[in-house]
Scaffold this motif. Structure first.
Motif, mmCIF file in Angstrom:
data_model
loop_
_atom_site.group_PDB
_atom_site.id
_atom_site.type_symbol
_atom_site.label_atom_id
_atom_site.label_comp_id
_atom_site.label_asym_id
_atom_site.label_seq_id
_atom_site.Cartn_x
_atom_site.Cartn_y
_atom_site.Cartn_z
ATOM 1 N N SER A 25 0.829 -1.209 0.000
ATOM 2 C CA SER A 25 0.000 0.000 0.000
ATOM 3 C C SER A 25 0.861 1.256 0.000
ATOM 4 C CB SER A 25 -0.927 0.017 1.217
ATOM 5 O OG SER A 25 -1.879 -0.995 1.130
ATOM 6 N N ALA A 28 2.342 1.617 -3.418
ATOM 7 C CA ALA A 28 1.301 2.031 -4.359
ATOM 8 C C ALA A 28 0.970 3.514 -4.205
ATOM 9 C CB ALA A 28 0.044 1.192 -4.139
ATOM 10 N N ALA A 29 0.893 3.997 -2.976
ATOM 11 C CA ALA A 29 0.599 5.417 -2.754
ATOM 12 C C ALA A 29 1.699 6.290 -3.348
ATOM 13 C CB ALA A 29 0.439 5.692 -1.260
ATOM 14 N N TRP A 47 -2.857 -0.439 -5.609
ATOM 15 C CA TRP A 47 -3.763 0.108 -4.586
ATOM 16 C C TRP A 47 -5.096 -0.641 -4.591
ATOM 17 C CZ3 TRP A 47 -3.036 3.326 -0.659
ATOM 18 C CH2 TRP A 47 -4.135 3.888 -0.052
ATOM 19 N N ASN A 51 -6.491 -2.854 -1.439
ATOM 20 C CA ASN A 51 -7.795 -2.597 -0.819
ATOM 21 C C ASN A 51 -8.645 -3.859 -0.792
ATOM 22 O OD1 ASN A 51 -7.442 0.063 -0.113
ATOM 23 N ND2 ASN A 51 -8.458 0.886 -1.905
ATOM 24 N N ASN A 77 -13.116 2.748 -6.568
ATOM 25 C CA ASN A 77 -11.909 2.607 -7.389
ATOM 26 C C ASN A 77 -12.252 2.131 -8.793
ATOM 27 O OD1 ASN A 77 -10.045 3.432 -5.478
ATOM 28 N ND2 ASN A 77 -9.712 1.384 -4.693
#
Length: 88
Positions: A25, A28-29, A47, A51, A77
């Protein structure tokens, strides 16, 4: 001080999946905020995966409010991906 690495190692051995998802995560951010379109696409894809993985882990743990929250995130998303693909 040698107890800290041993404790961390023990914790990671029993919690490797949440640790992996947290690391992914964060990656990915960082990538989703990147300069190139490819970097943003890869980051956003990771991401979406993380999730979903978090939603699944909350479901398995019986944490229904967080499960529903992350299902909502997944729906939003996918709506965002669809809207960006259609608007091109």
């Amino acid at each position: 001080m040698p107890l800290l690495p041993a404790a961390l190692s023990l914790w990671l051995a029993s919690n490797w999946f949440p640790a992996l998802v947290a690391i992914l995560s964060a990656i990915a951010a960082h990538m989703a905020a990147g300069y190139t379109r490819k970097s943003r696409g890869i980051g956003f894809s990771i991401w979406i995966f993380t999730n979903g993985a978090l939603a699944w882990s909350f479901w398995q743990a019986g944490n229904i409010p967080y499960f529903l929250l992350f299902v909502f995130y997944e729906i939003e998303n996918f709506k965002g991906v669809y809207n960006n693909m259609v608007r091109r």
